[in-house]
Design an enzyme around this catalytic site. Structure first.
Site, short mmCIF file in Angstrom:
data_model
loop_
_atom_site.label_atom_id
_atom_site.label_comp_id
_atom_site.label_asym_id
_atom_site.label_seq_id
_atom_site.Cartn_x
_atom_site.Cartn_y
_atom_site.Cartn_z
N GLU A 12 0.81 -1.22 0.00
CA GLU A 12 0.00 0.00 0.00
C GLU A 12 0.85 1.28 0.00
O GLU A 12 0.33 2.35 -0.30
CB GLU A 12 -0.94 -0.01 1.21
CG GLU A 12 -1.95 -1.15 1.17
CD GLU A 12 -2.68 -1.37 2.48
OE1 GLU A 12 -3.73 -2.03 2.46
OE2 GLU A 12 -2.19 -0.90 3.53
N ASP A 199 -12.14 -7.08 -2.34
CA ASP A 199 -13.01 -8.26 -2.26
C ASP A 199 -14.39 -7.81 -1.81
O ASP A 199 -14.61 -6.65 -1.48
CB ASP A 199 -12.43 -9.30 -1.29
CG ASP A 199 -12.29 -8.76 0.12
OD1 ASP A 199 -13.28 -8.80 0.87
OD2 ASP A 199 -11.20 -8.27 0.46
#
Length: 232
Positions: A12, A199
């Site tokens: 990230e 997700d």
């Protein structure tokens, strides 16, 4: 403007670190804080680690050590709404710690004893800048604004997902945002949580997450780099 940027995982923040100039590294609380310039903006970038304790500790160290003017938490999350698809971005309006449970003393779900607020409000001006930035650099995806719900749990079942949606009207779920929001709130520092969807936080999550985490993280990186350019 000194912008603090926190991600839980290396994926990230790695690209942000690579793009920085005039960088120095300060190690505090076993975390490496990269201080320098990103797209013309003074920044401190750090990988905090996963979970609420790591996130809150990191935020406090960042505020105390560097005196950042605001904090942005970037990362990936599971979608809680059918219309929010993998790859899309959620910008936090506010954040709640969904696993806080002291109902036995009469508190509602997520309510922290001693706090007047159920949720911690994100900074509206930062959110507006983030939205404009995302529309520019990620035109292929949708941008949503809504509540982020945080807990020390990876959500991968429909029953828990439905509970989070029905109880908190959450837009996405993850493991750090509300802890960073909580610490920023206590220090009266503006913050924003930026989440790209990896997700659907349901029975498919354990399969989708490793497949799409890198793609989702790229969307966040593009957005953060554009925000830095605008804030700088």
């Amino acid at each position: 403007m000194l912008l603090g940027i926190i991600g839980a995982m290396e994926i990230e923040v790695a690209r942000l670190k690579e793009a920085m100039e005039d960088t120095r590294i300060v190690t505090k609380a076993s975390m490496e804080f990269f201080e320098g310039t990103l797209n013309g903006c003074r920044v401190v970038v750090v990988q905090a680690g996963i979970g609420k304790v790591n996130a809150a500790c990191c935020t406090q160290v960042m505020i105390d050590t560097f005196g950042v003017d605001c904090v942005i938490n970037t990362g990936i999350a599971g979608s809680l709404k059918a219309e929010i698809n993998i790859g899309d971005i959620v910008l936090a309006t506010d954040a709640v710690e969904h696993d806080m449970d002291v109902a036995v003393f009469g508190y509602g779900p997520g309510h922290i004893p001693g706090m007047n607020e159920l949720s911690f409000r994100a900074d509206e001006s930062l959110r507006n800048i983030a939205k404009e930035a995302c529309l520019k650099v990620n035109p292929e995806i949708e941008v949503f604004e809504g509540r982020v719900v945080t807990g020390d749990q990876f959500i991968s079942g429909k029953e828990k997902k439905n509970w989070l949606t029905e109880t908190f009207d959450g837009y996405c779920t993850e493991m750090e945002g509300a802890a960073i929001a909580h610490a920023a709130h206590l220090n009266k520092i503006p913050f924003l949580i930026v989440r790209a969807i990896s997700d659907k936080a349901d029975d498919s999550a354990t399969m989708d997450y490793p497949t799409f985490e890198a793609q989702a993280a790229k969307h966040c990186v593009r957005l953060i780099m554009e925000m830095a350019a605008r804030l700088g």
